[in-house]
Motif scaffolding. Structure first.
Motif, short mmCIF file in Angstrom:
data_model
loop_
_atom_site.label_atom_id
_atom_site.label_comp_id
_atom_site.label_asym_id
_atom_site.label_seq_id
_atom_site.Cartn_x
_atom_site.Cartn_y
_atom_site.Cartn_z
N ASP A 93 0.88 -1.18 0.00
CA ASP A 93 0.00 0.00 0.00
C ASP A 93 0.91 1.22 0.00
O ASP A 93 1.85 1.30 0.79
N MET A 94 0.60 2.15 -0.88
CA MET A 94 1.49 3.30 -1.00
C MET A 94 0.74 4.47 -1.61
O MET A 94 -0.14 4.27 -2.46
N GLU A 95 1.08 5.65 -1.18
CA GLU A 95 0.50 6.86 -1.78
C GLU A 95 1.60 7.87 -2.03
O GLU A 95 2.45 8.09 -1.17
N VAL A 96 1.59 8.45 -3.21
CA VAL A 96 2.51 9.54 -3.51
C VAL A 96 1.65 10.75 -3.84
O VAL A 96 0.74 10.66 -4.67
N ARG A 97 1.97 11.85 -3.17
CA ARG A 97 1.09 13.02 -3.31
C ARG A 97 1.60 13.99 -4.36
O ARG A 97 2.79 14.00 -4.69
N SER A 98 0.69 14.79 -4.82
CA SER A 98 1.00 15.75 -5.88
C SER A 98 2.17 16.65 -5.47
O SER A 98 2.20 17.19 -4.36
N GLY A 99 3.14 16.80 -6.36
CA GLY A 99 4.26 17.69 -6.12
C GLY A 99 5.30 17.13 -5.17
O GLY A 99 6.24 17.84 -4.77
N GLU A 100 5.19 15.87 -4.85
CA GLU A 100 6.09 15.28 -3.87
C GLU A 100 7.29 14.61 -4.57
O GLU A 100 7.14 14.04 -5.64
N LEU A 101 8.45 14.70 -3.93
CA LEU A 101 9.60 13.91 -4.37
C LEU A 101 9.69 12.73 -3.41
O LEU A 101 10.03 12.87 -2.24
N PHE A 102 9.33 11.56 -3.93
CA PHE A 102 9.13 10.38 -3.10
C PHE A 102 10.22 9.37 -3.39
O PHE A 102 10.45 9.00 -4.54
N GLY A 103 10.91 8.93 -2.37
CA GLY A 103 11.98 7.94 -2.54
C GLY A 103 11.47 6.53 -2.30
O GLY A 103 10.65 6.30 -1.43
N LEU A 104 11.97 5.62 -3.10
CA LEU A 104 11.64 4.20 -2.92
C LEU A 104 12.97 3.48 -2.79
O LEU A 104 13.74 3.41 -3.75
N ILE A 105 13.26 3.00 -1.57
CA ILE A 105 14.58 2.40 -1.39
C ILE A 105 14.46 0.97 -0.88
O ILE A 105 13.44 0.60 -0.29
N GLY A 106 15.48 0.20 -1.17
CA GLY A 106 15.46 -1.20 -0.77
C GLY A 106 16.67 -1.92 -1.34
O GLY A 106 17.31 -1.41 -2.26
N HIS A 107 16.94 -3.08 -0.79
CA HIS A 107 18.03 -3.91 -1.32
C HIS A 107 17.68 -4.33 -2.75
O HIS A 107 16.52 -4.24 -3.16
N ASN A 108 18.67 -4.87 -3.47
CA ASN A 108 18.36 -5.50 -4.75
C ASN A 108 17.40 -6.65 -4.50
O ASN A 108 17.58 -7.42 -3.56
N GLY A 109 16.36 -6.72 -5.31
CA GLY A 109 15.38 -7.80 -5.13
C GLY A 109 14.31 -7.49 -4.10
O GLY A 109 13.49 -8.34 -3.78
N ALA A 110 14.32 -6.25 -3.60
CA ALA A 110 13.32 -5.89 -2.58
C ALA A 110 11.93 -5.71 -3.19
O ALA A 110 10.92 -5.76 -2.49
N GLY A 111 11.89 -5.48 -4.50
CA GLY A 111 10.60 -5.30 -5.17
C GLY A 111 10.39 -3.91 -5.74
O GLY A 111 9.32 -3.60 -6.27
N LYS A 112 11.44 -3.06 -5.67
CA LYS A 112 11.30 -1.68 -6.16
C LYS A 112 11.02 -1.64 -7.67
O LYS A 112 10.09 -0.98 -8.12
#
Lengths: 271, 313
Positions: free
Chosen positions: B35-54
């Motif tokens: 579950d995830m939400e990114v809001r208007s005008g936001e700089l949103f980071g998605l971080i994780g190990h390799n294979g984390a699902g990013k």
């Protein structure tokens, strides 16, 4: 479907082949071979120079049946798998384009390049010979060129289908070579083998129809059937019933060989 | 999964929404109930190990691969959906290790993708200038360095002034100056209201730049929030770097030793003290009471890397 998307992909594929001189190289190969066959085809019998359109076309058919399938398979085997392996497929598919549009664009661009080089290569030879040909001969030669284009498009369609199914380029190239061997070298031998082993007792009546399952044979039948002078030179094709050897009917079969593999490729690519 | 974002009320409406997203490859759950939400005008980071699902999440958000279960909406439209062309015209995508066509020039590359995207080609020259490639516009991509290819890929992502940008490891291959220039462009885009999702393995690079981030591990979002909120939630210790004169070294060390602090490391006139967030003010007060024996003081917050390992492990 948005045809502008198909045209954009097709345009890029076509101009890529023009720019890297692929079209020029293939056209030159066709021109040189066709001219050599037309003028030196009878050198072994001690004669040099153009003799007849029937003999020339018959010799060209033998050449084209090896060469065009190979060129078409080499041209198309990495159309999709190549993009996937290089990592550019995701970027393409992130654009407002459907997978079908991408596939059709790729096919049409490559088919355009192959058609252009075939028509340019053989067309140039046709121009050179035109002063020595009457209308009927010109018609035969035009028919040969057109059927060569259909043959190329059919094998290109098979190549694009392979390209969708193959997991990587190496496997795709191996499958393309195997496909060439099967259709160009092995298929007729198998059919003949069955005929000889069973002394014509098994499948004899179905044999002509079996030839329709090979676009190379359809091409051969299309070109030699209307020429009595050379029909006897060809083994299997001569057993084909005249009722089935209608150009429009064989043209439809060729069209099915183009559309069928492409449809399978589109189905697989969507999944 | 916790969403701990003190600033969330200030942000815009959700532009990217993922609900219960699963992606299974046989027995492998590449994405497992995100579950995830990114809001208007936001700089949103998605971080994780390799294979984390990013990358799988990225591909699903772009509609490149189907979801096993769940729902993703981009600007209100379901992905994948019948409105995909309109959605994709609003979206820019820079893939990890962008692969462009070697036989095209930089200008031709932008022309090709602009045609595909159905947007005007007129701003292409300005885009090349924006990423510093005007001088190489007529050169074939095969002559480009890795950094130049990355910049051209970024220009491609900016075609048609997208409202949403997906940037997968965007600074790979860029030199420090180009990285600074890249983030300057992102700041400008943010000021124009562009929503951006970015992945990076260089956590130090994004920790000061993202508004919020999600930490992914084993196909799940472990936490979402601002960097500061995640630090506070993890309750990781702070570090005090104290510089003292050689003659005061022992006095300061003894004073710190009597405080509720963790590890104390001392060398060459420096004393490093680890303490909990709750003890922060007590340590500062104790150091202030040492009457000028402390020459300098630096408080180090846990880095994003510390936070990341705290959540992902």
């Amino acid at each position: 479907m948005e045809f502008s998307q198909v045209a954009t992909i097709a345009g890029k594929e076509f101009w890529d082949r023009i720019r890297n001189r692929w079209v020029l190289a293939v056209a030159l190969v066709f021109t040189v071979f066709a001219l050599s066959i037309a003028y030196f085809g009878s050198a072994q019998q001690g004669a040099v120079g153009f003799r007849s359109i029937e003999v020339t076309i018959a010799s060209l058919v033998s050449l084209v049946i090896y060469l065009i399938p190979l060129i078409a398979l080499v041209l198309g085997f990495d159309a999709i798998v190549g993009e996937r392996e290089r990592g550019s497929l995701d970027l393409l598919l992130s654009m407002p384009i459907t997978r079908l549009e991408l596939l059709l664009g790729k096919y049409l661009g490559l088919a355009g390049a192959l058609t252009f080089s075939t028509v340019a290569g053989f067309g140039l030879v046709g121009l050179v010979l035109s002063s020595q040909l009457d209308l009927n001969a010109l018609f035969h030669y035009f028919g040969f060129m057109f059927s060569s284009v259909l043959l190329g498009c059919a094998f290109l369609s098979l190549a694009v289908m392979l390209s969708v199914f193959a997991a990587d380029r190496t496997r795709a190239s191996g499958l393309a070579i195997a496909m060439w061997f099967f259709f160009v070298l092995i298929f007729d031998l198998l059919v003949l083998g069955v005929l000889v082993v069973t002394a014509g007792q098994w499948g004899g009546e179905a044999l002509p129809y079996a030839l329709l399952f090979n676009p190379a044979d359809v091409f051969r039948i299309l070109n030699i059937f209307s020429m009595d002078d050379v029909r006897t030179l060809y083994g299997l094709s001569t057993v084909f019933p005249p009722a089935l050897a209608q150009p429009w009917l064989l043209g439809l079969v060729m069209a099915a060989w183009i559309a069928g593999p492409l449809a399978i490729a589109a189905w697989r690519f969507r999944r | 999964m916790a969403d701990i974002s003190p600033a969330q009320n200030d942000a815009g409406a959700p532009v990217i929404v993922a609900r219960g997203v699963h992606k299974h490859y046989g027995l492998i759950h590449a994405v497992d109930g995100v579950d995830m939400e990114v809001r208007s005008g936001e700089l949103f980071g998605l971080i994780g190990h390799n294979g984390a699902g990013k990358s799988t999440m990225f591909k699903m958000m772009l509609g490149l691969i189907p979801l096993t279960a769940g729902e993703i909406r981009i600007d209100g439209a379901p992905v994948p959906g019948s409105d995909f062309r309109a959605v994709r015209r609003k979206v820019g995508y820079l893939p990890e290790n962008v692969v462009l066509y070697d036989n095209l020039t930089g200008a031709e590359t932008l022309d090709f993708f602009a045609r595909l995207k159905g947007v005007s080609r007129a701003p292409n020259a300005a885009l090349l200038e924006r990423v510093g490639l005007t001088h190489a516009a007529r050169r074939r991509v095969r002559e480009y360095s890795k950094g130049m290819r990355q910049r051209l890929g970024f220009a491609q992502a900016l075609l048609g002034t997208p409202r949403i940008l997906f940037l997968d490891e965007p600074t790979t291959g860029l030199d420090p100056e180009a990285i600074r220039g890249f983030y300057a462009i992102l700041r400008q885009l943010k000021s124009e209201g562009v929503t951006m999702v970015i992945t990076s393995h260089i956590l130090a690079e994004i920790q000061e730049r993202v508004d919020r981030l999600a930490i992914m591990a084993a196909g799940k979002v472990q936490a979402t929030g601002t960097v500061q909120a995640l630090r506070e939630q993890m309750d990781l210790p702070l570090w005090f770097d104290v510089r003292v004169a050689p003659e005061d070294f022992e006095a300061v060390r003894n004073a710190l030793g009597s405080l509720p602090v963790g590890a104390v490391e001392a060398h060459d006139g420096h004393i490093a003290v680890q303490c909990s967030r709750d003890a922060k003010m007590a340590v500062i007060a104790a150091l202030a009471a040492l009457n000028g024996k402390v020459r300098d003081l630096t408080v180090r917050e846990p880095s994003l890397e510390d936070v990341f390992f705290g959540f992902s492990d």
